[in-house]
Design an enzyme around this catalytic site. Structure first.
Site, PDB file in Angstrom:
ATOM      1  N   ASP A 429       0.872  -1.171   0.000  1.00 43.92           N
ATOM      2  CA  ASP A 429       0.000   0.000   0.000  1.00 43.92           C
ATOM      3  C   ASP A 429       0.917   1.232   0.000  1.00 43.92           C
ATOM      4  OD1 ASP A 429      -2.318   1.604   0.366  1.00 43.92           O
ATOM      5  OD2 ASP A 429      -1.959   1.636   2.510  1.00 43.92           O
ATOM      6  N   LYS A 430       0.372   2.396  -0.313  1.00 40.07           N
ATOM      7  CA  LYS A 430       1.187   3.618  -0.295  1.00 40.07           C
ATOM      8  C   LYS A 430       0.981   4.419   0.985  1.00 40.07           C
ATOM      9  CE  LYS A 430      -0.193   7.378  -2.214  1.00 40.07           C
ATOM     10  NZ  LYS A 430      -0.146   8.356  -1.103  1.00 40.07           N
ATOM     11  N   THR A 431      -0.253   4.902   1.169  1.00 39.59           N
ATOM     12  CA  THR A 431      -0.541   5.822   2.263  1.00 39.59           C
ATOM     13  C   THR A 431      -0.383   5.124   3.615  1.00 39.59           C
ATOM     14  OG1 THR A 431      -2.132   6.870   0.807  1.00 39.59           O
ATOM     15  CG2 THR A 431      -2.238   7.469   3.127  1.00 39.59           C
ATOM     16  N   GLU A 552      -5.321  19.167   1.606  1.00 40.04           N
ATOM     17  CA  GLU A 552      -6.115  20.342   1.956  1.00 40.04           C
ATOM     18  C   GLU A 552      -5.727  20.861   3.341  1.00 40.04           C
ATOM     19  OE1 GLU A 552     -10.328  20.075   0.435  1.00 40.04           O
ATOM     20  OE2 GLU A 552      -8.901  21.139  -0.813  1.00 40.04           O
ATOM     21  N   LYS A 618      -9.117  25.213  -7.711  1.00 39.84           N
ATOM     22  CA  LYS A 618      -7.761  24.636  -7.665  1.00 39.84           C
ATOM     23  C   LYS A 618      -7.843  23.210  -8.171  1.00 39.84           C
ATOM     24  CE  LYS A 618      -7.852  22.792  -2.988  1.00 39.84           C
ATOM     25  NZ  LYS A 618      -7.600  23.010  -1.602  1.00 39.84           N
ATOM     26  N   ARG A 647       3.605  17.205  -4.828  1.00 41.96           N
ATOM     27  CA  ARG A 647       2.274  17.155  -5.419  1.00 41.96           C
ATOM     28  C   ARG A 647       1.860  18.586  -5.733  1.00 41.96           C
ATOM     29  NH1 ARG A 647      -0.687  12.922  -1.358  1.00 41.96           N
ATOM     30  NH2 ARG A 647      -2.552  13.472  -2.513  1.00 41.96           N
ATOM     31  N   ARG A 809      -5.847   4.217  -7.834  1.00 42.74           N
ATOM     32  CA  ARG A 809      -7.310   4.156  -7.798  1.00 42.74           C
ATOM     33  C   ARG A 809      -7.796   2.711  -7.709  1.00 42.74           C
ATOM     34  NH1 ARG A 809      -9.493   8.367  -5.765  1.00 42.74           N
ATOM     35  NH2 ARG A 809      -8.828  10.322  -6.672  1.00 42.74           N
ATOM     36  N   ASN A 838      -8.627  -1.064   4.365  1.00 44.09           N
ATOM     37  CA  ASN A 838      -8.778  -1.337   2.932  1.00 44.09           C
ATOM     38  C   ASN A 838      -7.715  -2.303   2.409  1.00 44.09           C
ATOM     39  OD1 ASN A 838      -6.795   0.607   3.395  1.00 44.09           O
ATOM     40  ND2 ASN A 838      -7.032   1.511   1.379  1.00 44.09           N
ATOM     41  N   ASP A 839      -6.728  -2.655   3.219  1.00 45.43           N
ATOM     42  CA  ASP A 839      -5.667  -3.587   2.791  1.00 45.43           C
ATOM     43  C   ASP A 839      -5.916  -5.015   3.283  1.00 45.43           C
ATOM     44  OD1 ASP A 839      -4.180  -1.420   1.679  1.00 45.43           O
ATOM     45  OD2 ASP A 839      -3.503  -0.908   3.686  1.00 45.43           O
TER      46      ASP A 839
END
EC number: 7.6.2.1
Length: 965
Positions: A429-431, A552, A618, A647, A809, A838-839
């Protein structure tokens, strides 16, 4: 009764129907009929009976298969508020069940799991044969004691694991919730909640089932929920109550209205929902459309206020359960290989026994002698192998947990430590796994001037001067507009000062977002989270920001650091505090949220003091480059920032007159009411505003990488492990992190797979990808789905040749599907690592699952086979512990087989000398002891064997590569 006369006539050559002649003469004596007639009638009856029996059997078997396979069809539903008894269908019980067995299936299930291995099944047959007097060779305990010991250890271990799962489930199912009834509040267990119940959920309480959000104690009519256990995102989500029920004066009025919710059928997608709320007893009837913002999914946690919802899905039909795959019983490759070796040894055993009986000359009851020889040489197949290996696995697990270099590591599945030593694919996973999920503002670019982290103080001084001038010019009346109030058409002609441009850019960043400031009440207050009102004390140390994206939050925190602070926000307005302490109020007229298709978000605000209406927007550079006015620096600077791993977000604005806004609003509301192609019509209206916008600035934020991610990924690559990054994040972000973490090396090209929707597009894009060599692949989940649908084998073959693959995604089910694809197409061992709910599906599907205990909760860590506290620990876990476990178990397995061959060779020599007699050389406890106690410690000492020091194994990860052969 009758012999077939004509041998050439077959049943399948008979006609489907007999002629009437064959059955017309029923009164005649059957025996007096001519033989040809008898033969014809007999064949007709045979055909009729056989055909009928075949049809009956087929029908019955189809019927049984249909009953076995029949799965309850999921349907849309109408749910009446507070009236579960009105439900037309029976819905599943709202109970969490993670147990593998129940009280009846436990013993059969555990025994099946054991005896499906050839080794154990063979010894069961051998042990049972000792009850036959003619086959009895020694004492019963010689065979039953080792087998009984193995089964007792296995059953006890499974029983303990199952009891722990049962206790965890019972604890979750026994949680009490307040249920609203006509007679008031009653306490119900989580497992007793039904579709249609009105459930009250307090702050910091888990939502027990999927609900539609009806009311909240918050004045704003909205609340925050934490979804980290559902989608892996740590940011709070804003949910809005149904306005019809939120407006009711009291809680009990929910029972005085006649209303129902129409909900779509249960489905996997956690990011969408379609439904309607209808109140029938008002004139006219009230109809409200429901979307994802009106839902409260199970396994999320209420973060602010108290919420009341009506239950629409329970148990197996909730989004969280539908997105979780059933855990499989993981069996290590080593165990499967030993099972194959055992079969080979069995063939050798049969061959040796046949040779002995042949040399004996097949005298007497030779088949009995053959079976006795099979029993005598049965030690060729060592039953103690499983005991030794299981004890070895326990020792490896203990060593991993006691390693001071990887503190906090937990081994949850003790049966597969060897898998850590032979991995080929690592899916991460990344995050929260590769990154800390903490964004930091790094760069502000205005076209002619750029500000970095070391020059932020200049921006701060510009902001302080700018607002002090504004306040002095307006005699103390706060205003957020710049002194120059020219119409937009003349703006390009006037060259604005740097200070003015900074002022506009910072104000745009402070206003264009979906961030909400949250104020925790101090000790001694009610303990509820309280939202700031205008007259509340805006103390900086008591404020936290919540948003759907950490980007944000990073931007708003940055504007606070330079002097412009977001202090309050509700559904209709937001307030900023200037460096001088003045409060500026802006009314939110419209908000256009970020979507993966538009890649931008916008907001229209009205300044309270001046009445000026401004449209801020934005988004990603690819989306914004065509919207903003012509410039010569945006594309170049975006490339520069991306190469730094930042980013990027482009910020723009457009001033609107009252007439322009009123025209837009009427068209926008009309588009929102349309039934067909609503999204397209709404997008078209918004796009009419997105023309010739004034480019304000370009921002760059960085997601902080986890400690030592780069050297760890480098080490894994050198060890021959291919790394795939599967993330739910955006393509641009995933690509940035892949570069900054060195998942993709600086010298490698990146092939970004274009979005495809049809078979033809997928074919063309795969051909383009095939021409690339030694480049990393970046592909989105939607495109991946299309490729796998039409060209699964070709895509996987090409992707497996890449040094690294990034899938963005990705949904939880897609992640698990990719793991299974790699297992199926390559036959190599896979490892999945993640930290969020989610993993879980990916971790459970992989041959070896590793969970990181981090900010996204413990769900992944509890579902994994191994739990670690930091990503960098994976290096030592694989290179040292994984390598040692596999090498030691391999040596141990060979040694135990060698030990069995020794005793069997001695038996063969003894029988040969004594005229091939099937008599045992050693009897009773001596044989049991040889395979266990007497030779246990010399063999088991291999568990402590070490060919190189841990430091060397980490320094030369290439040593790991040999184990995957």
């Amino acid at each position: 009764r009758y012999q077939v006369e004509d041998e050439s006539s077959h049943l399948d050559e008979m006609p489907l129907m007999m002629s009437e002649e064959g059955f017309e003469n029923d009164e005649s004596d059957y025996h007096t009929l001519p033989r040809a007639r008898i033969s014809q009638r007999r064949r007709g009856l045979e055909w009729f009976i056989c055909g009928g029996w075949k049809f009956l059997c087929t029908s019955c078997s189809d019927w049984l298969i249909n009953i076995c396979r029949r799965k309850k069809e999921l349907k849309a539903r109408t749910v009446w508020l507070g009236c579960p008894e009105k439900c037309e269908e029976k819905y599943p019980k709202n109970a969490i069940k993670n147990q593998k067995y129940n009280i009846f299936t436990f013993i059969p299930g555990v025994l099946y799991e054991q005896f499906k291995f050839f080794l154990n099944l063979y010894f069961l047959v051998v042990s049972c044969s000792q009850f036959v007097p003619a086959l009895k060779i020694g004492y019963l305990y010689t065979y039953w004691a080792p087998l009984g010991f193995v089964l007792t250890v296995t059953v006890a271990r499974e029983a303990v694991d199952e009891f722990r799962r049962y206790k965890r489930d019972k604890e979750m199912n026994s949680q009490l919730y307040s249920k609203l009834t006509v007679r008031g509040k009653v306490q119900v267990k989580s497992s007793d909640i039904q579709v249609g119940d009105l459930i009250i959920v307090e702050k910091n309480q888990r939502i027990p089932s999927d609900m539609v959000f009806l009311r909240t104690s918050e004045k704003t009519g909205s609340c925050f929920i934490r979804t980290d256990q559902l989608d892996g995102e740590t940011d709070w989500k804003l949910k809005v109550a149904v306005s019809c029920t939120q407006r009711l004066p009291a809680l009990g009025d929910l029972f005085s209205i006649n209303a129902y919710v129409y909900a779509q059928k249960p489905q996997l997608d956690i990011h969408s929902f379609e439904g309607t709320f209808t109140r029938e007893d008002s004139d006219p009837a009230v109809h409200e459309s429901l979307s994802i913002e009106n839902t409260l999914w199970a396994s999320t946690v209420v973060a602010s206020g108290t919420v009341i919802g009506v239950v629409i899905y329970t148990g197996k039909e909730t989004r969280s359960v539908m997105n979780t795959s059933n855990p499989k019983n993981k069996v290590g490759l080593l165990d499967l290989e030993l099972n194959q070796l055992t079969k080979a040894l069995f063939l050798a055993l049969v061959a040796l026994s046949v040779v002995m009986v042949t040399l004996q000359g097949f005298v007497g009851p030779w088949y009995r002698n053959l079976f006795r020889f099979l029993l005598l040489f049965s030690y060729i197949i060592p039953i103690s192998l499983r005991v030794n290996l299981d004890m070895g696995k326990a020792a490896y697990g203990w060593m991993i947990m006691k390693d001071d270099n990887i503190p906090g590591t937990v081994v949850r599945t003790s049966t597969i430590p060897e898998e850590l030593g032979r991995l080929v694919y690592l899916l991460t996973d990344k995050t929260g796994t590769l990154t800390q999920n903490e964004m930091i503002f790094k760069r502000l670019h205005l076209g002619t001037v750029s500000y970095g982290t070391d020059t932020m103080d200049e921006i701060q001084s510009h902001i302080i001067n700018s607002y002090s001038q504004v306040h002095s010019q307006n005699s103390g009346n706060s205003t957020s507009s710049t002194p120059s109030r020219k119409p937009q058409s003349s703006a390009p002609k006037v060259r604005k000062s740097v200070s003015s441009r900074i002022h506009e850019a910072v104000k745009a960043i402070a206003l264009c977002h979906n961030v909400t400031p949250v104020y925790e009440s101090r000790a001694g207050v009610s303990g509820e989270t309280e939202y700031a009102e205008v007259d509340q004390d805006f103390s900086d140390e008591n404020r936290t920001y919540q948003a759907s994206s950490p980007d944000e939050v990073a931007l708003v925190q940055w504007t606070e650091s330079v002097g412009l602070t977001l202090v309050n926000r509700d559904l209709t307005s937001m307030q900023l505090k200037t460096p001088g302490g003045h409060i500026l109020t802006y009314y939110i007229l419209q908000i256009f949220p970020f979507t993966s298709e538009s890649k931008r978000m916008g907001i229209i605000v009205r300044d309270e003091s001046s009445g000026e209406i401004t449209f801020y927007m934005k988004g990603a550079d690819v989306a914004m480059s065509t919207i903003v006015q012509y410039n010569d620096w945006l594309e170049e600077e975006c490339g520069n920032m991306a190469r730094e791993g930042l980013r990027t977000l482009v910020v723009a604005k457009k001033s609107l007159t009252e007439e322009q806004y009123q025209d837009f609003e009427s068209r926008y509301n009309q588009a929102k009411l349309s039934i067909h192609d609503r999204n397209l019509k709404v997008a078209a209206v918004v796009e009419s505003l997105e023309r010739e916008m004034e480019l304000l600035c370009l921002t760059g934020v960085e997601d902080q990488l986890q400690a030592d991610v780069r050297p760890t990924l480098e080490m894994l690559r050198n060890a021959g492990i291919k790394i795939w990054m599967l993330t739910g994040d955006k393509l641009e972000t995933a690509t940035c992190i892949a570069k900054s973490s060195h998942l993709v090396s600086r010298t490698q090209d990146i092939h970004i797979f274009r979005p495809v929707t049809t078979r033809g597009e997928a074919h063309l894009e795969l051909n383009a990808f095939r021409r690339k060599h030694d480049c990393a692949l970046v592909i989105s989940g939607d495109s991946l789905e299309v490729c796998l649908k039409y060209y699964e084998h070709e895509f996987v073959e090409l992707a497996c040749q890449c040094p690294a693959v990034v899938c963005c995604r990705c949904s939880p089910t897609q992640k698990a599907h990719i793991v299974k694809l790699l297992q199926h197409h390559t036959g190599k061992r896979t490892c999945a690592i993640g930290d969020g709910g989610n993993d879980v599906s990916m971790i459970q599907a992989a041959d070896c699952g590793i969970g990181i205990e981090g900010k996204e909760g413990k769900q992944a860590s509890l579902a994994a086979d191994f739990s670690i506290t930091q990503f960098k620990h994976i290096g030592r876990l694989l290179m040292v512990h994984g390598r040692n476990s596999y090498k030691r178990s391999a040596a141990l397995g060979q040694f135990v087989m060698h030990r069995g061959l020794i005793i069997s060779t001695m038996q063969a020599v003894f029988s040969s000398v004594f005229y091939f007699a099937s008599v045992p050389l050693y009897q009773g406890f001596l044989m049991v002891g040889y395979a266990t106690i007497y030779t246990m410690f010399p063999v088991f000492s291999l568990v402590l064997d070490q060919d190189v020091k841990p430091e060397m194994a980490l320094l030369y990860p290439e040593l790991y590569k040999d184990l995957t052969k």
